[in-house]
Motif scaffolding. Structure first.
Motif, PDB file in Angstrom:
ATOM      1  N   LYS A   1       6.363   0.757 -11.837  1.00 14.78           N
ATOM      2  CA  LYS A   1       5.200  -0.118 -11.651  1.00 14.78           C
ATOM      3  C   LYS A   1       4.478   0.273 -10.364  1.00 14.78           C
ATOM      4  O   LYS A   1       5.066   0.835  -9.442  1.00 14.78           O
ATOM      5  CB  LYS A   1       5.634  -1.595 -11.550  1.00 14.78           C
ATOM      6  N   TYR A   2       3.211  -0.071 -10.279  1.00  8.87           N
ATOM      7  CA  TYR A   2       2.369   0.210  -9.118  1.00  8.87           C
ATOM      8  C   TYR A   2       3.010  -0.253  -7.817  1.00  8.87           C
ATOM      9  O   TYR A   2       2.992   0.446  -6.817  1.00  8.87           O
ATOM     10  CB  TYR A   2       1.015  -0.480  -9.343  1.00  8.87           C
ATOM     11  N   TRP A   3       3.601  -1.459  -7.807  1.00  4.28           N
ATOM     12  CA  TRP A   3       4.151  -2.052  -6.589  1.00  4.28           C
ATOM     13  C   TRP A   3       5.562  -1.558  -6.251  1.00  4.28           C
ATOM     14  O   TRP A   3       6.112  -1.900  -5.209  1.00  4.28           O
ATOM     15  CB  TRP A   3       4.200  -3.580  -6.718  1.00  4.28           C
ATOM     16  N   SER A   4       6.180  -0.757  -7.110  1.00  2.00           N
ATOM     17  CA  SER A   4       7.574  -0.322  -6.917  1.00  2.00           C
ATOM     18  C   SER A   4       7.733   0.566  -5.691  1.00  2.00           C
ATOM     19  O   SER A   4       6.917   1.466  -5.461  1.00  2.00           O
ATOM     20  CB  SER A   4       8.058   0.463  -8.129  1.00  2.00           C
ATOM     21  N   PRO A   5       8.801   0.358  -4.931  1.00  3.59           N
ATOM     22  CA  PRO A   5       9.063   1.219  -3.768  1.00  3.59           C
ATOM     23  C   PRO A   5       9.301   2.679  -4.153  1.00  3.59           C
ATOM     24  O   PRO A   5       9.083   3.567  -3.346  1.00  3.59           O
ATOM     25  CB  PRO A   5      10.333   0.627  -3.159  1.00  3.59           C
ATOM     26  N   ASP A   6       9.728   2.927  -5.398  1.00  2.00           N
ATOM     27  CA  ASP A   6       9.990   4.299  -5.824  1.00  2.00           C
ATOM     28  C   ASP A   6       8.853   4.895  -6.658  1.00  2.00           C
ATOM     29  O   ASP A   6       8.996   5.972  -7.222  1.00  2.00           O
ATOM     30  CB  ASP A   6      11.305   4.385  -6.589  1.00  2.00           C
ATOM     31  N   ALA A   7       7.708   4.222  -6.716  1.00  2.00           N
ATOM     32  CA  ALA A   7       6.556   4.773  -7.445  1.00  2.00           C
ATOM     33  C   ALA A   7       6.120   6.072  -6.767  1.00  2.00           C
ATOM     34  O   ALA A   7       6.066   6.149  -5.538  1.00  2.00           O
ATOM     35  CB  ALA A   7       5.403   3.774  -7.457  1.00  2.00           C
ATOM     36  N   PRO A   8       5.826   7.106  -7.563  1.00  2.00           N
ATOM     37  CA  PRO A   8       5.436   8.378  -6.969  1.00  2.00           C
ATOM     38  C   PRO A   8       4.104   8.269  -6.227  1.00  2.00           C
ATOM     39  O   PRO A   8       3.245   7.461  -6.581  1.00  2.00           O
ATOM     40  CB  PRO A   8       5.313   9.321  -8.165  1.00  2.00           C
ATOM     41  N   ILE A   9       3.976   9.094  -5.219  1.00  2.00           N
ATOM     42  CA  ILE A   9       2.724   9.226  -4.476  1.00  2.00           C
ATOM     43  C   ILE A   9       2.054  10.475  -5.032  1.00  2.00           C
ATOM     44  O   ILE A   9       2.459  11.598  -4.720  1.00  2.00           O
ATOM     45  CB  ILE A   9       2.995   9.339  -2.963  1.00  2.00           C
ATOM     46  N   ALA A  10       1.069  10.275  -5.891  1.00  2.00           N
ATOM     47  CA  ALA A  10       0.378  11.376  -6.570  1.00  2.00           C
ATOM     48  C   ALA A  10      -1.056  11.447  -6.042  1.00  2.00           C
ATOM     49  O   ALA A  10      -1.920  10.688  -6.480  1.00  2.00           O
ATOM     50  CB  ALA A  10       0.394  11.156  -8.079  1.00  2.00           C
TER      51      ALA A  10
END
Length: 132
Positions: free
Chosen positions: A72-81
């Motif tokens: 999800k957008y708010w997830s700490p593990d969301a990729p930085i693309a």
């Protein structure tokens, strides 16, 4: 005007900042590992913009998001693309006191404006081409 960074330059900058052994600082009162509305406890004067991910030759970058799997957008593990929203509209900001790096952009909705912030983590940066 801040310097534009490609993904490789962003990774290099983030890694250098991560190895600098930052001191304890007020900028870490709130966890910013995932996107957050900028906390009121974070003194705006403590940050300075050092670079941007907004492509200089693209006045209207894509609103496409890169969220593989069930992230999800708010997830700490969301990729930085960096080529994808919201990263392609971010500035890279540095804490003047400890050197930590943050991504910031302004989210604008129909009835609100929200300054959002996220700590930069080199392990999460992915250089993914935009899918048409």
């Amino acid at each position: 005007m801040p310097e534009y960074l490609c993904a490789a330059e962003l990774i290099d900058l983030a890694r250098r900042a991560e190895t600098a052994s930052p001191a304890a600082c007020a900028c870490t009162k709130t966890s910013l590992v995932g996107w957050q509305s900028q906390p009121v406890s974070l003194d705006e004067a403590q940050l300075r913009e050092i670079a941007t991910l907004l492509p200089p030759d693209d006045p209207e970058p894509s609103f496409a998001e890169y969220l593989p799997g069930k992230v999800k957008y708010w997830s700490p593990d969301a990729p930085i693309a960096p080529r994808y929203f919201p990263y392609n509209r971010c500035g890279i900001w540095e804490c003047r006191h400890c050197g930590r790096l943050y991504l910031r952009y302004t989210e604008g909705g129909g009835y609100f404006v929200d300054r959002r912030i996220r700590a930069l983590d080199s392990a999460l940066i992915e250089d993914v081409p935009i899918q048409d």
